[in-house]
Design a protein around this motif. Structure first.
Motif, PDB file in Angstrom:
ATOM      1  N   CYS A   1      22.943  -3.744 -10.246  1.00 58.13           N
ATOM      2  CA  CYS A   1      23.558  -4.232 -11.479  1.00 58.13           C
ATOM      3  C   CYS A   1      24.434  -5.448 -11.148  1.00 58.13           C
ATOM      4  CB  CYS A   1      24.376  -3.130 -12.149  1.00 58.13           C
ATOM      5  SG  CYS A   1      25.825  -2.589 -11.205  1.00 58.13           S
ATOM      6  N   PRO A   2      24.718  -6.315 -12.108  1.00 52.77           N
ATOM      7  CA  PRO A   2      25.467  -7.549 -11.835  1.00 52.77           C
ATOM      8  C   PRO A   2      26.800  -7.322 -11.123  1.00 52.77           C
ATOM      9  CG  PRO A   2      24.502  -7.640 -14.019  1.00 52.77           C
ATOM     10  CD  PRO A   2      24.253  -6.255 -13.512  1.00 52.77           C
ATOM     11  N   GLN A   3      27.496  -6.233 -11.469  1.00 48.24           N
ATOM     12  CA  GLN A   3      28.804  -5.980 -10.851  1.00 48.24           C
ATOM     13  C   GLN A   3      28.691  -5.711  -9.356  1.00 48.24           C
ATOM     14  OE1 GLN A   3      27.484  -4.611 -13.654  1.00 48.24           O
ATOM     15  NE2 GLN A   3      29.089  -3.542 -14.819  1.00 48.24           N
ATOM     16  N   LEU A   4      27.532  -5.220  -8.908  1.00 48.16           N
ATOM     17  CA  LEU A   4      27.350  -4.877  -7.500  1.00 48.16           C
ATOM     18  C   LEU A   4      26.692  -5.981  -6.685  1.00 48.16           C
ATOM     19  CD1 LEU A   4      26.220  -1.135  -7.758  1.00 48.16           C
ATOM     20  CD2 LEU A   4      28.385  -2.013  -6.852  1.00 48.16           C
ATOM     21  N   GLN A   5      26.228  -7.021  -7.332  1.00 51.38           N
ATOM     22  CA  GLN A   5      25.497  -8.066  -6.608  1.00 51.38           C
ATOM     23  C   GLN A   5      26.329  -8.769  -5.535  1.00 51.38           C
ATOM     24  OE1 GLN A   5      23.511 -10.577  -9.483  1.00 51.38           O
ATOM     25  NE2 GLN A   5      22.219  -8.892 -10.195  1.00 51.38           N
ATOM     26  N   PRO A   6      27.664  -8.900  -5.686  1.00 52.32           N
ATOM     27  CA  PRO A   6      28.435  -9.459  -4.567  1.00 52.32           C
ATOM     28  C   PRO A   6      28.402  -8.568  -3.326  1.00 52.32           C
ATOM     29  CG  PRO A   6      29.669  -9.627  -6.622  1.00 52.32           C
ATOM     30  CD  PRO A   6      28.490  -8.745  -6.892  1.00 52.32           C
ATOM     31  N   HIS A   7      28.172  -7.269  -3.518  1.00 50.12           N
ATOM     32  CA  HIS A   7      28.162  -6.322  -2.405  1.00 50.12           C
ATOM     33  C   HIS A   7      26.760  -6.042  -1.876  1.00 50.12           C
ATOM     34  CE1 HIS A   7      32.390  -4.986  -2.606  1.00 50.12           C
ATOM     35  NE2 HIS A   7      32.273  -5.120  -3.919  1.00 50.12           N
ATOM     36  N   ILE A   8      25.805  -5.884  -2.787  1.00 48.48           N
ATOM     37  CA  ILE A   8      24.491  -5.373  -2.418  1.00 48.48           C
ATOM     38  C   ILE A   8      23.425  -6.445  -2.558  1.00 48.48           C
ATOM     39  CG2 ILE A   8      22.708  -3.690  -3.037  1.00 48.48           C
ATOM     40  CD1 ILE A   8      24.937  -1.818  -3.941  1.00 48.48           C
ATOM     41  N   ARG A   9      22.665  -6.653  -1.497  1.00 45.27           N
ATOM     42  CA  ARG A   9      21.570  -7.627  -1.532  1.00 45.27           C
ATOM     43  C   ARG A   9      20.435  -7.108  -2.384  1.00 45.27           C
ATOM     44  NH1 ARG A   9      19.605 -10.135   4.030  1.00 45.27           N
ATOM     45  NH2 ARG A   9      21.534 -11.257   3.616  1.00 45.27           N
ATOM     46  N   CYS A  10      20.055  -5.840  -2.185  1.00 45.34           N
ATOM     47  CA  CYS A  10      18.948  -5.259  -2.949  1.00 45.34           C
ATOM     48  C   CYS A  10      18.885  -3.766  -2.698  1.00 45.34           C
ATOM     49  CB  CYS A  10      17.607  -5.893  -2.551  1.00 45.34           C
ATOM     50  SG  CYS A  10      17.092  -5.501  -0.850  1.00 45.34           S
ATOM     51  N   TYR A  11      18.186  -3.087  -3.580  1.00 41.83           N
ATOM     52  CA  TYR A  11      17.660  -1.746  -3.325  1.00 41.83           C
ATOM     53  C   TYR A  11      16.186  -1.914  -2.962  1.00 41.83           C
ATOM     54  CZ  TYR A  11      21.701  -0.149  -6.122  1.00 41.83           C
ATOM     55  OH  TYR A  11      22.959   0.085  -6.629  1.00 41.83           O
ATOM     56  N   TRP A  12      15.654  -0.986  -2.192  1.00 43.69           N
ATOM     57  CA  TRP A  12      14.209  -0.988  -1.948  1.00 43.69           C
ATOM     58  C   TRP A  12      13.685   0.437  -2.044  1.00 43.69           C
ATOM     59  CZ3 TRP A  12      12.729   2.120   2.049  1.00 43.69           C
ATOM     60  CH2 TRP A  12      13.632   2.342   3.092  1.00 43.69           C
ATOM     61  N   THR A  13      12.456   0.567  -2.491  1.00 44.00           N
ATOM     62  CA  THR A  13      11.846   1.889  -2.629  1.00 44.00           C
ATOM     63  C   THR A  13      10.460   1.889  -2.007  1.00 44.00           C
ATOM     64  OG1 THR A  13      10.987   1.310  -4.837  1.00 44.00           O
ATOM     65  CG2 THR A  13      13.100   2.477  -4.739  1.00 44.00           C
ATOM     66  N   MET A  14      10.058   3.050  -1.516  1.00 45.32           N
ATOM     67  CA  MET A  14       8.699   3.288  -1.032  1.00 45.32           C
ATOM     68  C   MET A  14       8.265   4.669  -1.495  1.00 45.32           C
ATOM     69  SD  MET A  14       8.138   1.858   2.865  1.00 45.32           S
ATOM     70  CE  MET A  14       9.434   2.872   3.576  1.00 45.32           C
TER      71      MET A  14
ATOM     72  N   HIS B   1       0.821  -1.211   0.000  1.00 45.50           N
ATOM     73  CA  HIS B   1       0.000   0.000   0.000  1.00 45.50           C
ATOM     74  C   HIS B   1       0.855   1.261   0.000  1.00 45.50           C
ATOM     75  CE1 HIS B   1       0.992  -0.915   4.157  1.00 45.50           C
ATOM     76  NE2 HIS B   1       0.725   0.327   4.482  1.00 45.50           N
ATOM     77  N   LEU B   2       2.140   1.126   0.308  1.00 47.62           N
ATOM     78  CA  LEU B   2       3.054   2.271   0.290  1.00 47.62           C
ATOM     79  C   LEU B   2       4.004   2.199  -0.913  1.00 47.62           C
ATOM     80  CD1 LEU B   2       3.929   2.474   4.089  1.00 47.62           C
ATOM     81  CD2 LEU B   2       2.466   4.019   2.796  1.00 47.62           C
ATOM     82  N   GLY B   3       3.668   1.358  -1.866  1.00 50.72           N
ATOM     83  CA  GLY B   3       4.496   1.250  -3.055  1.00 50.72           C
ATOM     84  C   GLY B   3       5.841   0.604  -2.803  1.00 50.72           C
ATOM     85  N   PHE B   4       5.923  -0.237  -1.773  1.00 52.91           N
ATOM     86  CA  PHE B   4       7.196  -0.868  -1.435  1.00 52.91           C
ATOM     87  C   PHE B   4       7.586  -1.887  -2.505  1.00 52.91           C
ATOM     88  CE2 PHE B   4       9.729  -4.251   0.485  1.00 52.91           C
ATOM     89  CZ  PHE B   4      10.738  -3.527   1.092  1.00 52.91           C
ATOM     90  N   LYS B   5       8.817  -1.755  -3.009  1.00 51.15           N
ATOM     91  CA  LYS B   5       9.318  -2.681  -4.031  1.00 51.15           C
ATOM     92  C   LYS B   5      10.798  -2.958  -3.806  1.00 51.15           C
ATOM     93  CE  LYS B   5       6.109  -1.271  -7.723  1.00 51.15           C
ATOM     94  NZ  LYS B   5       5.997  -0.702  -9.102  1.00 51.15           N
TER      95      LYS B   5
END
Length: 266
Positions: A15-28, A6-10
Motif C-alpha cells: 500500500c502507498p503508506q508502506l512503499q517507503p519501507h517495502i520494495r515489494c511483496y512476492w508470491t509463488m 511456471h511456479l506462479g511467481f508474481k
C-alpha cells in the motif's frame, strides 16, 4: 527469481503508506512437483525480508527450512533456492535501510542469517501471523499483511539523513562512489558512516558498493552479453579484470562467463 512464471511467481506492490519501507511483496503457488532441478538465484541487493511458507519446505543452499515464518537478514552472497513438493509462499522484501523497523535490532546482527522468526525475534508474531494468512487468498493475504505491517513498521528509526544521502550516492554511482571522498564531502568520519550502515543496512559502505557493482554487471550480462570481459569489467566500474572476476564469483558463486552461459541456457 523473476523467471518463475511456471511456479506462479508474481510481484505485488505494498500500500502507498508502506512503499517507503517495502520494495515489494512476492508470491509463488504451484502444485506438488516435479519442479526444475536447476537452482533459482536470489541475488543480494542490500535488503532483508520475511518469507511466509504455507506448504512444503523451501531449500536454501541445500538446507531445508520448515518454519512457516522465516526472517532473512541482509546477505553478501547469492542464495540458491530449490523447490520441492507443493509451493505456496509469500515474501516481503524491504528497501535497503528500512528492515530495522521490523527487526528492532542493528541489521549487522543478522548479516547472512536466515532462520525462523522465533529464533531471531521472539517478540515478532510471525508464526501467529502465518496461521492467520494461510487460509486466505493471495489478495486477502496481501491486504492483511499491509494492515499488520502498518502497525509493526511504526518504529522511529532515528535520524537517517547522512545514511540515506550516502546510500543514494552509492546507488546512483552503481557502486563506483569513492567512499573516502564522499565522507569528506559530508563532513563525517568514515567510522561514523560505517556505524550507521551497520545499524540500518547490516553492510558496510564498501560491501554495499560491491553488491551494486555486481548488480550492474549482472544487468549488463543479461541485456546483451559482454563483447569481452575487459569491456564488461570497465562498464561495471572495474579497472582490473582479475579483480572483477574474483568479486563476481565471490558474490554470485559463478564466474561472469559461467553466469552468461547459465542465462543463455535458461
Amino acid at each position: 527469481m523473476h523467471n518463475l512464471a511456471h511456479l506462479g511467481f508474481k510481484l505485488h506492490p505494498p500500500c502507498p503508506q508502506l512503499q517507503p519501507h517495502i520494495r515489494c511483496y512476492w508470491t509463488m503457488q504451484a502444485p506438488a512437483g516435479p519442479h526444475p532441478t536447476q537452482a533459482e538465484f536470489m541475488h543480494p541487493e542490500g535488503g532483508c525480508g520475511v518469507i511466509f511458507n504455507f506448504a512444503d519446505a523451501l531449500l536454501f543452499d541445500g538446507q531445508p527450512y520448515h518454519s512457516p515464518c522465516l526472517l532473512t537478514g541482509p546477505t553478501r552472497q547469492t542464495t540458491r533456492l530449490h523447490l520441492t513438493g507443493q509451493v505456496d509462499a509469500l515474501g516481503v522484501r524491504f528497501n535497503p535501510g528500512k528492515g530495522m523497523a521490523l527487526f528492532g535490532l542493528p541489521l549487522s546482527d543478522v548479516l547472512d542469517i536466515q532462520a525462523s522468526a522465533l529464533d531471531i525475534i521472539p517478540s515478532f508474531p510471525g508464526l501467529a501471523l502465518a496461521e492467520r494468512l494461510a487460509p486466505l487468498s493471495i489478495a486477502q493475504r496481501i491486504k492483511r499483511l499491509d494492515q499488520e505491517l502498518l502497525h509493526l513498521l511504526s518504529m522511529d528509526l532515528g535520524a537517517q539523513q547522512a545514511f540515506t544521502y550516502a546510500l543514494t550516492r552509492i546507488q546512483q554511482s552503481n557502486g563506483s562512489q569513492n567512499i573516502q571522498a564522499m565522507t569528506q564531502d559530508m563532513n563525517i568520519s568514515q567510522r561514523q558512516l560505517e556505524r550507521q550502515f551497520g545499524r540500518w543496512l547490516g553492510l558496510s559502505p564498501k560491501q554495499y558498493s560491491k553488491l551494486q557493482r555486481i548488480q550492474l554487471a549482472r544487468q549488463l550480462i543479461k541485456a546483451a552479453g559482454p563483447a569481452s570481459l575487459t569491456e564488461l569489467a570497465l562498464q561495471a566500474g572495474y579497472y582490473d579484470q582479475a579483480h572483477f572476476i574474483h568479486e563476481f564469483k565471490q558474490v554470485v558463486g559463478l564466474t561472469p562467463g559461467q553466469y552468461l552461459k547459465r542465462k543463455r541456457n535458461a
